[in-house]
Structures are given as structure tokens and as C-alpha cells.
Design a protein around this motif. Sequence first.
Motif, PDB file in Angstrom:
ATOM      1  N   LYS A   5       0.810  -1.130  -0.074  1.00  0.00           N
ATOM      2  CA  LYS A   5       0.007  -0.068  -0.070  1.00  0.00           C
ATOM      3  C   LYS A   5       1.014   1.320  -0.061  1.00  0.00           C
ATOM      4  O   LYS A   5       2.002   1.253   0.805  1.00  0.00           O
ATOM      5  CB  LYS A   5      -0.891   0.028   1.184  1.00  0.00           C
ATOM      6  CG  LYS A   5      -1.952  -0.835   1.279  1.00  0.00           C
ATOM      7  CD  LYS A   5      -2.896  -0.738   2.492  1.00  0.00           C
ATOM      8  CE  LYS A   5      -4.103  -1.701   2.088  1.00  0.00           C
ATOM      9  NZ  LYS A   5      -5.163  -1.332   3.381  1.00  0.00           N
ATOM     10  N   TYR A 104      -6.633   0.598  -7.408  1.00  0.00           N
ATOM     11  CA  TYR A 104      -7.309   1.374  -6.461  1.00  0.00           C
ATOM     12  C   TYR A 104      -8.958   1.011  -6.563  1.00  0.00           C
ATOM     13  O   TYR A 104      -9.480   0.607  -7.534  1.00  0.00           O
ATOM     14  CB  TYR A 104      -7.011   2.824  -6.504  1.00  0.00           C
ATOM     15  CG  TYR A 104      -7.836   3.559  -7.780  1.00  0.00           C
ATOM     16  CD1 TYR A 104      -9.229   4.104  -7.245  1.00  0.00           C
ATOM     17  CD2 TYR A 104      -7.348   3.780  -8.736  1.00  0.00           C
ATOM     18  CE1 TYR A 104      -9.853   4.797  -8.519  1.00  0.00           C
ATOM     19  CE2 TYR A 104      -7.940   4.426  -9.808  1.00  0.00           C
ATOM     20  CZ  TYR A 104      -9.049   5.139  -9.567  1.00  0.00           C
ATOM     21  OH  TYR A 104      -9.834   5.602 -10.452  1.00  0.00           O
ATOM     22  N   SER A 112      -9.471  -3.869  -4.180  1.00  0.00           N
ATOM     23  CA  SER A 112      -8.163  -3.681  -4.837  1.00  0.00           C
ATOM     24  C   SER A 112      -7.272  -4.666  -4.020  1.00  0.00           C
ATOM     25  O   SER A 112      -6.063  -5.129  -4.854  1.00  0.00           O
ATOM     26  CB  SER A 112      -7.486  -2.266  -4.423  1.00  0.00           C
ATOM     27  OG  SER A 112      -7.501  -1.947  -2.888  1.00  0.00           O
ATOM     28  N   GLN A 113      -7.382  -5.026  -2.993  1.00  0.00           N
ATOM     29  CA  GLN A 113      -6.400  -6.140  -2.184  1.00  0.00           C
ATOM     30  C   GLN A 113      -6.342  -7.377  -2.927  1.00  0.00           C
ATOM     31  O   GLN A 113      -5.435  -8.174  -2.918  1.00  0.00           O
ATOM     32  CB  GLN A 113      -6.766  -6.121  -0.796  1.00  0.00           C
ATOM     33  CG  GLN A 113      -6.204  -4.901  -0.052  1.00  0.00           C
ATOM     34  CD  GLN A 113      -6.665  -4.989   1.505  1.00  0.00           C
ATOM     35  OE1 GLN A 113      -6.521  -6.224   2.085  1.00  0.00           O
ATOM     36  NE2 GLN A 113      -6.807  -3.626   1.976  1.00  0.00           N
ATOM     37  N   CYS A 116      -4.674  -7.460  -6.023  1.00  0.00           N
ATOM     38  CA  CYS A 116      -3.222  -7.617  -5.971  1.00  0.00           C
ATOM     39  C   CYS A 116      -2.861  -8.957  -5.542  1.00  0.00           C
ATOM     40  O   CYS A 116      -1.927  -9.623  -6.065  1.00  0.00           O
ATOM     41  CB  CYS A 116      -2.652  -6.474  -4.930  1.00  0.00           C
ATOM     42  SG  CYS A 116      -2.807  -4.902  -5.512  1.00  0.00           S
ATOM     43  N   THR A 128      -1.454  -0.749  -4.057  1.00  0.00           N
ATOM     44  CA  THR A 128      -2.821  -0.291  -4.048  1.00  0.00           C
ATOM     45  C   THR A 128      -2.726   0.917  -3.384  1.00  0.00           C
ATOM     46  O   THR A 128      -1.571   1.349  -2.567  1.00  0.00           O
ATOM     47  CB  THR A 128      -3.691  -1.379  -2.674  1.00  0.00           C
ATOM     48  OG1 THR A 128      -2.938  -1.461  -1.586  1.00  0.00           O
ATOM     49  CG2 THR A 128      -3.663  -2.654  -3.517  1.00  0.00           C
TER      50      THR A 128
END
Length: 350
Positions: A5, A104, A112-113, A116, A128
Amino acid sequence: MNSRKEELEEFRKLNGPLIDVRSPGEYYKGHMPNSINIPLFDNEERSIVGTVYKNYGRQGAVIKGLEFLAIKIENIMNKLFEVINDHQMKSHNSQFSDPTLKIYCARGGMRSQSICWLLEKYNHKSVTLKNGYKSYRKWTLESFNKKWKIVVMGGKTGTGKTKILKLLRDNNYQIIDLEGLASHRGSTFGGLGMKAQPSNEQFENTIAEELKGFIKNKKIFVEAESANIGKCKIPHEFFSQMKTAERIEIKKSESNRLEELIKTYSIFEEKDLIEAVLRIKKRLGPQRTAIAIESIKSKDWESVCKSVLEYYDKCYDYEKTGANNIKTLDMTDIFDDQTTLRLIKEYMKS
């Protein structure tokens, strides 16, 4: 671990495609410019997940979201790989052969996570945005609270203000083309020949991005506008600064103005011009409305423009009420770029 992040400032600096994984509706309302929308959920699915969250809590919402995601993972990943490939093709630089995808969502959470996490399984780097689009909007709105050195370019309809702004931009002056960003010229005829207007939120985002690229202590030229440009509203804090800013009033003869208006509007379809006139028929009055419509049908463009010019002049005089720090720049019969630039430079020195 290939994902992390980042705060907005560091997030911006990274080289790589910018991916918005929110729903199409969220994206339309407002997004980071140059981002690519690859949504995890469509508008209906997002609504369902939100309802489940409200009624059954986070765990139920996550399970429902995974149900939707399970049937589209392959499609989403293929779109992400296409973006990566396009970026690699365009970079032409081995240094950027393995780009970091900037992902994002609304608040930097599950959507978003999860993307990823998927990218990590394919050994692709990603990052992110901490607090997601919410942090970007906070930055946007804070941009308008800063003190900017604004110069307002005023003048009645047909004085060529937009052309002057574009000329200034081409010569490295700092300008914001508010009408261009709003895709509207600010009058009943303002939408003719323009693409669809952005949402008001996106309009604000693009203004903030323009401001971001400016040198703080240098003057920024904008065109005089009312608070609303079509359906877009100039941010209140920025508009307040425009109202008290120094102002150049461009003056041209009526014949110059008519010539400019004829060149601008005679190219449009008859039905579109008539619709535009009918939208202001109450303010034009029956006589001027009838003259304008008949003149459009007969392609008597001078009469068309004359019939609405008086109306717009009255509107402009009202809009200018209360403005101070005004300097008049007479540009009657001046059409060449070099003379225009010279006059602007002389004004800047005065």
C-alpha cells in the motif's frame, strides 16, 4: 510479496498502468484521470453485495462477492494481462518491462487487495492506494482551498476568449480551459458539437489535475464563467477566488463579434440550432425567437446572431456585476497571434 500500500503522492510516482476496480457506476461518477476501469462487480452486483453487508455483515458480503468473482476471474485476469502487455509495448524501454500495476478501489479495501493477491500468484508487481479513491477525492477538494494567482479573461460573447486562452497555452502560459474540461461553452448553444459532459465530480478531478501541474506563484488564466457550465459546477472555493481575481476585459466591435459567432455556429444542424433557441424562448421573447428561427431556416446567420446577441450581452452584464480590478484590452480588428500575444504581455507588465 509483490504488493504493498502507498499514500497518494508515492502511488502517483510509480510507473505502470492505473487500474480502477470499482463498478462502472462508481467509475462514471468520478475516477483518477487516465485510469482503466476493470470492475470486480457490475453495478447490480455491487448493490447486492452492499445489501448483504448491511443485513448480514462483512462475512456474508465477502462470501457473496466471492460467488460473483468466481465466474469472472479468468476474464478479469485476461483484461489485466492485456493492460500489462499494452504498457510494455508502448514503453519501448527494458527498464519498464515489468511494470507495477497501480490498483485502487473505493477505500483501499477488499476489492483492490484481492486483485493484488491474484496478480501476486502470477508474479506481477502491484500496489494499492491507501484509503483508495476516497484519499484522491480528499486531495482534489483540498486543491481548491489553496490560494491561486488567477487572472480572469472576460469579454462579451464572440470576443474570442477561448481562442486567446488556447493561444496562451501554446505559448507556455498557465491556463485552465474550464469550458473544454466541462465539454460545454456555457450557453444554450454550448453543447453543440461537444462530447457528453463529465459528471460534476469528474469535472472537479480534472481541474485539480490541471492545478497540480502549475507553478504556484505564476498566474493562471481562466475564462470568465457563471458558476455553472452546462450541468458542471465550478468548485465553490475556486469560483470564489475567480470572483475576486484580477480581470482582463476583452473588447471587440459588434462586427468582429458577429463574424466570430457566425464561424462558430453556422456549421451546426438546423434542428439543433432551433432547439437551442427554443430553450431560451421565454427570455428572448416571441419576436426575437421567431426572427431567430426564421433566420436559421433561411441560413441568414448574421440575423440569427444579432437576434440573440442582445440577450447574451444582458446576461454578461449581470454576470460581471460586482467584479473589480478590471483592465480593458481593446482587440478590435486584431486577429493575428503575434499582436494578441504582444498585447497580453504588455498587460502583464502594466
